[in-house]
Design an enzyme around this catalytic site. Structure first.
Site, short mmCIF file in Angstrom:
data_model
loop_
_atom_site.label_atom_id
_atom_site.label_comp_id
_atom_site.label_asym_id
_atom_site.label_seq_id
_atom_site.Cartn_x
_atom_site.Cartn_y
_atom_site.Cartn_z
N ASP A 184 0.89 -1.17 0.00
CA ASP A 184 0.00 0.00 0.00
C ASP A 184 0.92 1.22 0.00
OD1 ASP A 184 0.89 -0.55 2.61
OD2 ASP A 184 -0.86 0.36 3.54
N HIS A 237 8.78 -0.56 9.88
CA HIS A 237 7.79 -1.64 9.83
C HIS A 237 8.00 -2.56 8.63
CE1 HIS A 237 5.49 0.41 12.96
NE2 HIS A 237 5.43 1.51 12.21
#
Length: 323
Positions: A12, A251
């Protein structure tokens, strides 16, 4: 390097996805064979555009980008990022940096089915395939529902998402990727697929600082400048929201790194599920119905070799930005 595994990233495409992409491209153990775009940090349309723009900036426009889901399984309308996400990643998902300057022609393409691409890749590469979703698990869930056989033949999937022993980052219980589609995550976790969760338990231990971004700017390349300015935007939001961390969490790069080299993390073997209702909606938990099952299909990373990961990250992203 011969015998490299084939890698598919499911992005994303926001700031930490762009960092993960740079890491992947300079990892000699793998060949990036495709990207599946998804909604999450941005809309699907923007995620596809950003993936193509970042690939161009890094000198790899040949990597194909496929189109995935534009909304959660239960959503009625197309996804739009929240105001909080727009602040974190910028209105364009890349910290307001213009990766796509002259761009519209090559940044868009005819729709290509990302879930079909994943299924074809499983058939083509078998156990040599690494699939790493770093956004919502909607694309994976849709692929599993469309072709249930994938749960038996897809090699272990390493995904960025969830939080087992620490609070969430959207609600006290839910991490952002799981929060964006709890139903999809629960589908993926319930069908017997092997999954490795790289969640906030470990990603909040791996921190990038402004001294790292300064070193990219000193490379004197356009890619180095774009990445430094983009990541400084990201670090700035952490300085406001999480000043105790001293930088931004890595992340998505950690998920890619752990997929390539699982020895970077120490995992609890268990079976997971996702809470789907009430105040704990989006929480990832050990499934109480399967706690005593002999077979444990899932791994949850709870510890990470931070010095080794940061050394690899700096080396590989530095190479990507120096070219």
């Amino acid at each position: 390097m011969s015998g490299r595994k084939k890698l598919i990233l499911d992005l994303d495409t926001g700031i930490d996805d762009a960092l993960a992409l740079a890491y992947a491209l300079e990892s000699p153990e793998v060949e990036l064979v495709g990207i599946i775009a998804s909604y999450g940090n941005v809309t699907l349309h923007r995620a596809e555009r950003n993936a193509r723009a970042v690939l161009e900036a890094l000198g790899h426009p040949e990597v194909p980008v496929f189109r995935g889901a534009d909304r959660a399984l239960s959503a009625e309308g197309e996804f739009a990022p929240s105001e909080a996400v727009l602040r974190i990643h910028g209105s364009n998902g890349l910290g307001e940096q213009d990766f796509c300057a002259a761009a519209d022609g090559w940044c868009y393409s005819a729709p290509r089915d990302g879930m079909a691409f994943l299924a074809r890749s499983v058939d083509a590469y078998g156990d040599d395939l690494l699939y790493v979703p770093t956004g919502p698990l909607t694309n994976l869930a849709m692929a599993l529902v469309r072709e249930p056989r994938l749960a038996r033949v897809l090699p272990c999937v390493t995904f960025m998402g969830g939080a087992l022993a620490v609070p969430g980052n959207v609600t006290p219980c839910a991490e952002a990727n799981i929060h964006n589609d709890p139903e999809a995550a629960d589908v993926a976790l319930s069908l017997g697929l092997r999954l490795r969760m790289i969640g906030l338990d470990v990603t909040h231990q791996a921190i990038l600082t402004r001294s790292d971004t300064a070193s990219w700017r000193e490379l004197g390349t356009e890619a180095g400048r774009l990445y430094a300015d983009m990541t400084d935007h990201y670090i700035g939001t952490y300085e406001q929201n999480n000043p105790h961390m001293g930088g931004c969490a890595l992340h998505d790069p950690l998920a890619v790194a752990a997929a390539i080299d699982p020895s970077l993390v120490e995992c609890l073997r268990t079976n997971l599920r996702v809470d789907l209702s009430g105040a704990t909606r989006g929480r990832t938990v050990c499934d109480p119905r399967r706690l005593r099952d002999a077979e444990k299909n899932h791994e949850v990373a709870l510890a990470v070799d931070v010095p080794r990961f940061l050394r690899l990250f700096r080396e590989r992203v530095g190479r990507a930005l120096a070219s």
